[in-house]
Design a protein around this motif. Sequence first.
Motif: not given
Length: 570
Positions: A286-293
Amino acid sequence: MTAVSKSFPSDLEIARAADLAPIAAVAEAAGLHEELLEPYGRHVAKVSERAVDELKGRPKAKYVVVTAITPTPLGEGKTTTAVGLAQGLAKEGRTATLALRQPSMGPTFGIKGGAAGAGYSQVVPMETLNLHLTGDFHAITAAHNLLAAMLDNHLHHGNELGIDSRTISWRRVIDMNDRALRNIVVGLGARVDGVPRQSGFDITAASEVGVALALATSLADLRERLGRIVVGYTFDGRPVSADDLKAGGAMTVIMRDAIKPNLMQTLEHTPVLIHAGPFGNIATGNSSVIADKVGIGMSDYLITEAGFGADMGAERFFNLKCRVSGLQPDAAVLVVTVRALKAHSGRYKVVAGKPLPPQMLEENPADVRAGAANLRKHIEIVRSFGVSPVVAINAFPGDFDSEHEVIKQIAQVAGAHVAVSTHVRDGGDGARELAHVVEKACSEATDFMYTYELDAPLKDKLHAIATKVYGADHVAYAPSAERDLARFEVLGYSQFPVVIAKTHLSISSDPSLKGAPTGWTLPVREVRVAAGAGYVYAIAGEMRTMPGLAKSPAAERIDIDADGNIVGLF
């Protein structure tokens, strides 16, 4: 039958002809002010971590994960479907943001090609995305290899920590397919050249540093995760970490800019956050948590993609990524293709790098129906997390309407929403039906749940995934795996979530088993800890962490023309 002109341009030709907006304009339209950007040319920018706090006051987007049924070796088009969906939502008068993984250059030069999407549903500039981008993968490679160098340096200078070299699991990485590096011996030569020992290389996408980046919530959190990475064990069984080797701080310095997501755009100017790119079979996919936040505050809809099928990347999205981010999905899109369901009929063999069997391209709804068990199982997997499934039929030029009708019937009987999407040919206009159906699914109530609780024993967590997600009857552990699990419980890793590293070509652990196998046992031969990433992972089957190149890799066709333009990239 879906028709596409024989003169349909290549992905690279479409991308090169695109009229791109300045990246500052893309950002401003999504509520990202210019002071949050670090431009890399006109069409790419790094986004500051501060954007998470800056956007907190805005309404949260509807959160949609794009996954798939069990794919063929060719892939079924999750990325292009995610891009098409975002563009389709814009056509429907909504705003959308994409959060995607960064592609590895290994597959770009190998068989798979790039990972920017396809046709008129691409992330652009596609050459930039597929080749280096802003250097995040190089930072991961450098940080990972710094730790390897400091580990070998420690051995050379007397091994004060008492590391048992037979337990060292930290190999080196490179972002390229190179089978000759899978198994090597380091330290050969004179005495000053180090301590000889067997080791090897993995591809950068397999690095735990990259997984730590994907799951970190801040630079400080990344620092903690990197320091916790376990590289081996002492003679008395104590884990040796990056901080024990005094490497965690320098690794973090190398990763200081890599922590920032990369902002790009689709062909229709939808904002795209590209960040991290861990493997989907041995890691989180999966891509990053930061990008989703960041993305959750940028638009009406945030669309992200999870690697491989719902049993792989989506399971880890739900059980790991959502736990870390605190975000809960509103819907899950299951990408399906006619060719994949025909493959799951068991009547055809699909081989990466080779043309599809000619009979597979003929109109045959019965073959589609024969592979339906796989689709039904993936719908069941999504439902097990309390999330509404949307089946997206990624239409290919050779599909027949009768075959699409079979898929629609299967999905509807299973209680899933369903839509045909022609986004590759038609861009956002071709995904309007899908966008409408996703909106409807997101309006429904969800009862999001995890497969297991964190305070359960590690064995119970693994059993829950094997039986509830994969459909196995039992889990069988090799004696060494039993010892590993007992040791990790003692060492304090029992509260970690778990990952099962297995093939992506079957819901089971056997890549030859198609459809939705039942009556099988998951064999766990080894269990390892990814202490920096924050999970324990069981290995079921042989996992290739360093791919090889095919006889005729894509690299042979990639070149520069007389005007300096890239050719042959796809």
